[in-house]
Design an enzyme around this catalytic site. Structure first.
Site, PDB file in Angstrom:
ATOM      1  N   CYS A  38       7.084   5.982  35.180  1.00 32.20           N
ATOM      2  CA  CYS A  38       7.041   7.185  36.007  1.00 32.20           C
ATOM      3  C   CYS A  38       5.821   7.180  36.928  1.00 32.20           C
ATOM      4  CB  CYS A  38       7.013   8.430  35.124  1.00 32.20           C
ATOM      5  SG  CYS A  38       8.613   8.906  34.457  1.00 32.20           S
ATOM      6  N   CYS A  69       0.824  -1.223   0.000  1.00 28.66           N
ATOM      7  CA  CYS A  69       0.000   0.000   0.000  1.00 28.66           C
ATOM      8  C   CYS A  69       0.851   1.263   0.000  1.00 28.66           C
ATOM      9  CB  CYS A  69      -0.927   0.018   1.217  1.00 28.66           C
ATOM     10  SG  CYS A  69      -2.251  -1.212   1.175  1.00 28.66           S
TER      11      CYS A  69
END
Length: 263
Positions: free
Chosen positions: A224, A81
């Site tokens: 985090c 594609c």
């Protein structure tokens, strides 16, 4: 950063008054923005700069093979594609997360790859943090190296950028900290011996020496969040995509570095 180091470092900063609860967050002016690259030691910078030494290139090379490999019931390759990635994918990663009209919300690059797999290739989606998904993402993003980040410019994304900013500013977890308390208020200081950066995601997926592996931005965000003793969102959660979008939008104009290297 390791959980224990995060907890100890944050506690020390809090005790020293560096991230006191009353401290107001101020966003970094555009003229003062710096990539995480600038906070690294010269020897680590040299690893990123040399494609023959950068471990992240191993994933990008695997991604190129996957790009040209047929998959799924449709028997299609990405290249069928999109053809030559160096042309068709240049600048694409710099615009992600991007708005998806069918879903009515932003999707990040990993999700776009999986949407193509399920929709165009009729293949199963690749699991988050799997080597194949990281490899394809790194290969696609590599085509945008040195291209200026442009994420968040679409007006349809404004409410989602705002949600991401709100999450960035929000205090949470047992340590009662927000992303902003480290990355806006205390950048260029040290946290348990490590430099506090400005949290500009210019190089993801990137190779962290601590991980000894390539990893996504969502892996870093979840680490985090865990470090401040909060419950991390699942991979692909809308909240994490919105936070990604905000971080990329505030890095607008900075060059893509993928695959970057960090300590």
């Amino acid at each position: 950063m390791r959980f224990a180091r995060t907890i100890v470092g944050a506690a020390l900063l809090s005790a020293a008054g560096v991230v006191a609860p009353a401290l107001s967050a101020t966003e970094i002016p555009p003229g003062e923005r710096r990539s995480g690259y600038s906070f690294m030691a010269p020897d680590t910078q040299a690893i990123q700069d040399d494609d023959t030494a950068n471990p992240g290139m191993l994933w990008a090379l695997d991604g190129e093979k996957l790009w040209n490999s047929k998959a799924g019931a449709a028997g299609k390759a990405c290249a069928d594609c999109h053809h030559e990635a160096r042309a068709s994918m240049k600048g694409v990663a710099a615009r992600y997360p991007a708005f998806d009209k069918a879903l009515g919300r932003p999707v990040n690059l990993e999700q776009r790859i999986n949407l193509c797999r399920t929709g165009q290739q009729q293949a199963a989606p690749l699991p988050y943090e799997s080597r194949d998904l990281l490899a394809l993402t790194a290969f696609v993003a590599q085509q945008s190296r040195h291209v200026a980040i442009a994420a968040g410019a679409d007006p349809q994304l404004e409410p989602f950028v705002a949600k991401g900013r709100e999450l960035f500013m929000q205090r949470q977890g047992q340590l009662n900290l927000g992303c902003t308390n480290c990355h806006d208020d205390n950048w260029d200081k040290r946290l348990a011996g490590s430099a506090i950066t400005q949290a500009h995601p210019t190089g993801y997926p990137l190779y962290r020496l601590e991980w000894q592996s390539l990893g996504s931005l969502q892996r870093r965000l979840r680490a985090c969040i865990t470090g401040i003793r909060a419950q991390p969102y699942d991979y692909g959660a809308p909240e994490l995509v919105e936070l990604e979008l905000y971080l990329m939008s505030r890095a607008r104009g900075m060059p893509v570095e993928t695959p970057a290297v960090r300590p």
